[in-house]
Design a protein around this motif. Structure first.
Motif, PDB file in Angstrom:
ATOM      1  N   ALA A 123       0.857  -1.048  -0.056  1.00 47.49           N
ATOM      2  CA  ALA A 123      -0.078   0.069  -0.084  1.00 47.49           C
ATOM      3  C   ALA A 123       0.882   1.253  -0.144  1.00 47.49           C
ATOM      4  O   ALA A 123       0.603   2.282  -0.761  1.00 47.49           O
ATOM      5  N   LYS A 124       2.081   1.418   0.658  1.00 50.41           N
ATOM      6  CA  LYS A 124       2.835   2.092   0.633  1.00 50.41           C
ATOM      7  C   LYS A 124       3.772   2.428  -0.554  1.00 50.41           C
ATOM      8  O   LYS A 124       3.586   3.736  -1.025  1.00 50.41           O
ATOM      9  N   LEU A 125       4.086   1.479  -1.078  1.00 53.15           N
ATOM     10  CA  LEU A 125       4.638   1.688  -2.370  1.00 53.15           C
ATOM     11  C   LEU A 125       3.545   2.191  -3.567  1.00 53.15           C
ATOM     12  O   LEU A 125       3.932   2.933  -4.208  1.00 53.15           O
ATOM     13  N   LYS A 126       2.295   1.840  -3.230  1.00 50.88           N
ATOM     14  CA  LYS A 126       1.182   2.171  -4.296  1.00 50.88           C
ATOM     15  C   LYS A 126       1.241   3.581  -4.135  1.00 50.88           C
ATOM     16  O   LYS A 126       1.281   4.732  -5.265  1.00 50.88           O
ATOM     17  N   LYS A 127       1.160   4.215  -3.012  1.00 55.93           N
ATOM     18  CA  LYS A 127       1.122   5.804  -2.827  1.00 55.93           C
ATOM     19  C   LYS A 127       2.316   6.291  -3.300  1.00 55.93           C
ATOM     20  O   LYS A 127       2.306   7.539  -3.865  1.00 55.93           O
ATOM     21  N   ILE A 128       3.665   5.656  -3.078  1.00 53.97           N
ATOM     22  CA  ILE A 128       4.786   6.445  -3.631  1.00 53.97           C
ATOM     23  C   ILE A 128       4.695   6.503  -5.234  1.00 53.97           C
ATOM     24  O   ILE A 128       4.960   7.444  -5.895  1.00 53.97           O
ATOM     25  N   CYS A 129       4.311   5.499  -5.753  1.00 51.03           N
ATOM     26  CA  CYS A 129       4.303   5.348  -7.155  1.00 51.03           C
ATOM     27  C   CYS A 129       3.311   6.532  -7.782  1.00 51.03           C
ATOM     28  O   CYS A 129       3.470   7.222  -8.843  1.00 51.03           O
ATOM     29  N   ASN A 130       2.283   6.572  -7.174  1.00 54.52           N
ATOM     30  CA  ASN A 130       1.135   7.661  -7.495  1.00 54.52           C
ATOM     31  C   ASN A 130       1.874   9.027  -7.556  1.00 54.52           C
ATOM     32  O   ASN A 130       1.577   9.848  -8.155  1.00 54.52           O
ATOM     33  N   CYS A 131       2.388   9.435  -6.141  1.00 57.17           N
ATOM     34  CA  CYS A 131       3.110  10.576  -5.949  1.00 57.17           C
ATOM     35  C   CYS A 131       4.213  10.683  -6.951  1.00 57.17           C
ATOM     36  O   CYS A 131       4.289  11.893  -7.548  1.00 57.17           O
ATOM     37  N   ALA A 132       5.013   9.584  -7.341  1.00 56.12           N
ATOM     38  CA  ALA A 132       6.177   9.883  -8.477  1.00 56.12           C
ATOM     39  C   ALA A 132       5.391  10.262  -9.712  1.00 56.12           C
ATOM     40  O   ALA A 132       6.214  11.066 -10.241  1.00 56.12           O
ATOM     41  N   ASN A 133       4.487   9.716 -10.195  1.00 57.85           N
ATOM     42  CA  ASN A 133       3.758   9.977 -11.448  1.00 57.85           C
ATOM     43  C   ASN A 133       3.537  11.304 -11.318  1.00 57.85           C
ATOM     44  O   ASN A 133       3.386  12.301 -12.398  1.00 57.85           O
TER      45      ASN A 133
END
Length: 114
Positions: A71-81
């Motif tokens: 879940a944390k990685l998904k948030k990081i990926c969304n933020c990175a995009n």
């Protein structure tokens, strides 16, 4: 020492590590609304790194990298995009990275899959 202060200490040690290893720090604590935060955004050799930092002084609650959930990685990926849409400079590629600080040990994982 408060958790917030411990977090800042860990991020400062992470920034020192990255700078010593040739990275340029572009942003810290980049927030994308409620969707997440990236601890450090750094660049090196035309690659953009989105770095999640985990700091621990004890393994009582597990090792630092164990705290990075899917879940944390998904948030990081969304933020990175989102960051990539705002970024003026074009980079050849980007990587999601993890950096753990456990006492005097620093472990940098250059590329983590979302």
């Amino acid at each position: 020492m408060s958790n917030k202060l411990k977090g800042k200490l860990g991020e400062n040690r992470a920034k020192e590590f990255l700078l010593k290893n040739g990275f340029k720090i572009l942003e810290t604590n980049f927030r994308y609304s409620r969707y997440g935060e990236i601890d450090i955004i750094a660049g090196k050799n035309d690659i953009l790194y989105f770095v999640e930092v985990k700091y621990r002084t004890t393994n009582k609650f597990g090792m630092p990298l164990e705290a990075i959930t899917k879940a944390k990685l998904k948030k990081i990926c969304n933020c990175a995009n989102y960051y990539l849409t705002l970024c003026d400079k074009k980079f050849k590629s980007y990587k999601i990275s993890a950096l753990s600080v456990f006492n005097d040990d620093i472990n940098f994982i250059e590329s983590v899959e979302c």
